[in-house]
Design an enzyme around this catalytic site. Structure first.
Site, PDB file in Angstrom:
ATOM      1  N   GLY A 188      -7.149   2.203   5.230  1.00  0.00           N
ATOM      2  CA  GLY A 188      -6.862   1.371   6.391  1.00  0.00           C
ATOM      3  C   GLY A 188      -7.343  -0.027   6.098  1.00  0.00           C
ATOM      4  N   GLU A 189      -8.061  -0.585   7.025  1.00  0.00           N
ATOM      5  CA  GLU A 189      -8.581  -1.936   6.855  1.00  0.00           C
ATOM      6  C   GLU A 189     -10.102  -1.860   6.960  1.00  0.00           C
ATOM      7  OE1 GLU A 189      -8.658  -5.265   5.529  1.00  0.00           O
ATOM      8  OE2 GLU A 189      -6.625  -4.505   5.864  1.00  0.00           O
ATOM      9  N   SER A 190     -10.775  -2.043   5.824  1.00  0.00           N
ATOM     10  CA  SER A 190     -12.219  -1.796   5.806  1.00  0.00           C
ATOM     11  C   SER A 190     -12.982  -2.771   6.703  1.00  0.00           C
ATOM     12  CB  SER A 190     -12.747  -1.854   4.369  1.00  0.00           C
ATOM     13  OG  SER A 190     -12.324  -3.028   3.726  1.00  0.00           O
ATOM     14  N   CYS A 227      -9.523   4.722  -0.645  1.00  0.00           N
ATOM     15  CA  CYS A 227      -9.141   3.316  -0.483  1.00  0.00           C
ATOM     16  C   CYS A 227     -10.130   2.534   0.401  1.00  0.00           C
ATOM     17  CB  CYS A 227      -7.707   3.255   0.009  1.00  0.00           C
ATOM     18  SG  CYS A 227      -6.892   1.730  -0.454  1.00  0.00           S
ATOM     19  N   ARG A 236     -12.253  -5.382  -3.809  1.00  0.00           N
ATOM     20  CA  ARG A 236     -11.183  -5.229  -2.811  1.00  0.00           C
ATOM     21  C   ARG A 236      -9.894  -5.894  -3.258  1.00  0.00           C
ATOM     22  NH1 ARG A 236     -12.635  -7.257   2.987  1.00  0.00           N
ATOM     23  NH2 ARG A 236     -10.789  -6.084   3.538  1.00  0.00           N
ATOM     24  N   ILE A 277      -2.083   1.461  -2.348  1.00  0.00           N
ATOM     25  CA  ILE A 277      -1.641   0.519  -1.311  1.00  0.00           C
ATOM     26  C   ILE A 277      -2.732  -0.538  -1.138  1.00  0.00           C
ATOM     27  CG2 ILE A 277      -0.890   0.270   1.089  1.00  0.00           C
ATOM     28  CD1 ILE A 277      -0.256   3.356   0.985  1.00  0.00           C
ATOM     29  N   ARG A 278      -2.496  -1.709  -1.612  1.00  0.00           N
ATOM     30  CA  ARG A 278      -3.505  -2.775  -1.604  1.00  0.00           C
ATOM     31  C   ARG A 278      -4.863  -2.194  -2.004  1.00  0.00           C
ATOM     32  NH1 ARG A 278      -4.542  -4.372   3.189  1.00  0.00           N
ATOM     33  NH2 ARG A 278      -3.385  -2.751   4.226  1.00  0.00           N
ATOM     34  N   HIS A 335      -4.094   6.938  -2.362  1.00  0.00           N
ATOM     35  CA  HIS A 335      -3.855   7.788  -1.189  1.00  0.00           C
ATOM     36  C   HIS A 335      -3.237   9.106  -1.642  1.00  0.00           C
ATOM     37  CE1 HIS A 335      -4.464   4.746   2.038  1.00  0.00           C
ATOM     38  NE2 HIS A 335      -4.325   3.950   1.001  1.00  0.00           N
ATOM     39  N   GLU A 350      -2.924  11.643   0.529  1.00  0.00           N
ATOM     40  CA  GLU A 350      -2.511  12.332   1.761  1.00  0.00           C
ATOM     41  C   GLU A 350      -1.051  12.068   2.119  1.00  0.00           C
ATOM     42  OE1 GLU A 350      -4.296   9.691   1.510  1.00  0.00           O
ATOM     43  OE2 GLU A 350      -3.746   8.236   3.047  1.00  0.00           O
TER      44      GLU A 350
HETATM   45  N1  GLN Z   1      -7.084  -3.532   1.256  1.00  0.00           N
HETATM   46  C1  GLN Z   1      -7.667  -2.707   2.265  1.00  0.00           C
HETATM   47  C2  GLN Z   1      -9.092  -3.148   2.572  1.00  0.00           C
HETATM   48  O1  GLN Z   1      -9.588  -4.014   1.950  1.00  0.00           O
HETATM   49  C3  GLN Z   1      -7.642  -1.255   1.841  1.00  0.00           C
HETATM   50  C4  GLN Z   1      -6.226  -0.775   1.738  1.00  0.00           C
HETATM   51  C5  GLN Z   1      -6.069   0.698   1.971  1.00  0.00           C
HETATM   52  O2  GLN Z   1      -6.948   1.374   2.498  1.00  0.00           O
HETATM   53  N2  GLN Z   1      -4.911   1.206   1.639  1.00  0.00           N
HETATM   54  O3  GLN Z   1      -9.720  -2.623   3.452  1.00  0.00           O
END
Ligand code: GLN
Length: 203
Positions: free
Chosen positions: A48-50, A80, A111, A146-147, A182, A184
């Site tokens: 997600g978004e940390s 992630c 990150r 993913i990112r 990921h 899942e």
């Molecule tokens: N780039 C996101 C972050 O810095 C992590 C991306 C992800 O969880 N798929 O939190």
């Protein structure tokens, strides 16, 4: 009674992990407050978004209880953003979007380190299953980046469980498995099953 698997469900793709865990026949509980941590057999820290997740750990009062539960040996799968949350040290994380981490994983995590051009891709990953308990089916697993962050400088005691293209993408430190991809998003729940097994290995 079936074991209960928790998923930190403050933000991010926790619903997909629910499906992965259900496929293993587990009961699943979304963790949104300190009380939700009791009686768990494992926990998933999803992607997600940390930055957002870190803020929500404070507003829900989960930060310290979660840190304590993981320190006490709760089997933990971090993916992630979850891996970013676990890290002891972050690289490339400056300015207003700084993340306050749990500081439990003895490694540096960078990150968004794959950059813009290749910020998301799908592949398969060879896992050293022996290091995470060994599973009958040791075929590579489907993985989405993913990112994704990168795991750098794992300290002594942190085992490299998988590499992709020369980069570390999965490490184990005792009861924690931290991965940068990921798992899942496919129907393959072997990574989740392996982490559930950490409890037996410890006992
Ligand atoms: N780039 C996101 C972050 O810095 C992590 C991306 C992800 O969880 N798929 O939190």
């Amino acid at each position: 009674m079936k074991p209960i698997a928790g998923i930190l469900a403050l933000q991010g793709d926790y619903e997909k992990h629910r499906k992965s865990l259900k496929r293993l026949g587990l009961r699943v509980r979304y963790v949104r407050s300190p009380e939700d941590l009791s009686g768990l057999s494992m926990i998933v820290l999803p992607g997600g978004e940390s930055t957002t997740m870190s803020l929500l750990l404070d507003s829900t009062g989960l930060r310290e209880p979660l840190r304590e539960a993981i320190s006490a040996g709760l089997p933990t799968l971090a993916t992630c953003a979850g891996t970013i949350l676990l890290a002891r040290e972050l690289q490339g994380d400056t300015g207003s979007r700084q993340v306050d981490t749990l500081g439990l994983l003895h490694a540096t995590v960078d990150r968004n380190s794959y950059g813009r051009q290749v910020d998301s891709f799908e592949t398969t990953i060879e896992i050293n299953w022996q290091l995470i308990g060994g599973l009958a089916d040791d075929a590579p697993i489907p993985a989405w980046f993913i990112r994704a962050p990168r795991i750098l400088e794992p300290a002594a005691g942190v085992e490299v469980v998988a590499k992709y293209d020369g980069e570390i993408v999965a490490v184990r430190q005792g009861n924690m498995l931290a991965i940068t991809f990921h798992p899942e998003l496919s129907k393959d729940s072997r990574i989740h099953a392996a982490v559930l097994g950490f409890a037996e290995q410890a006992g």
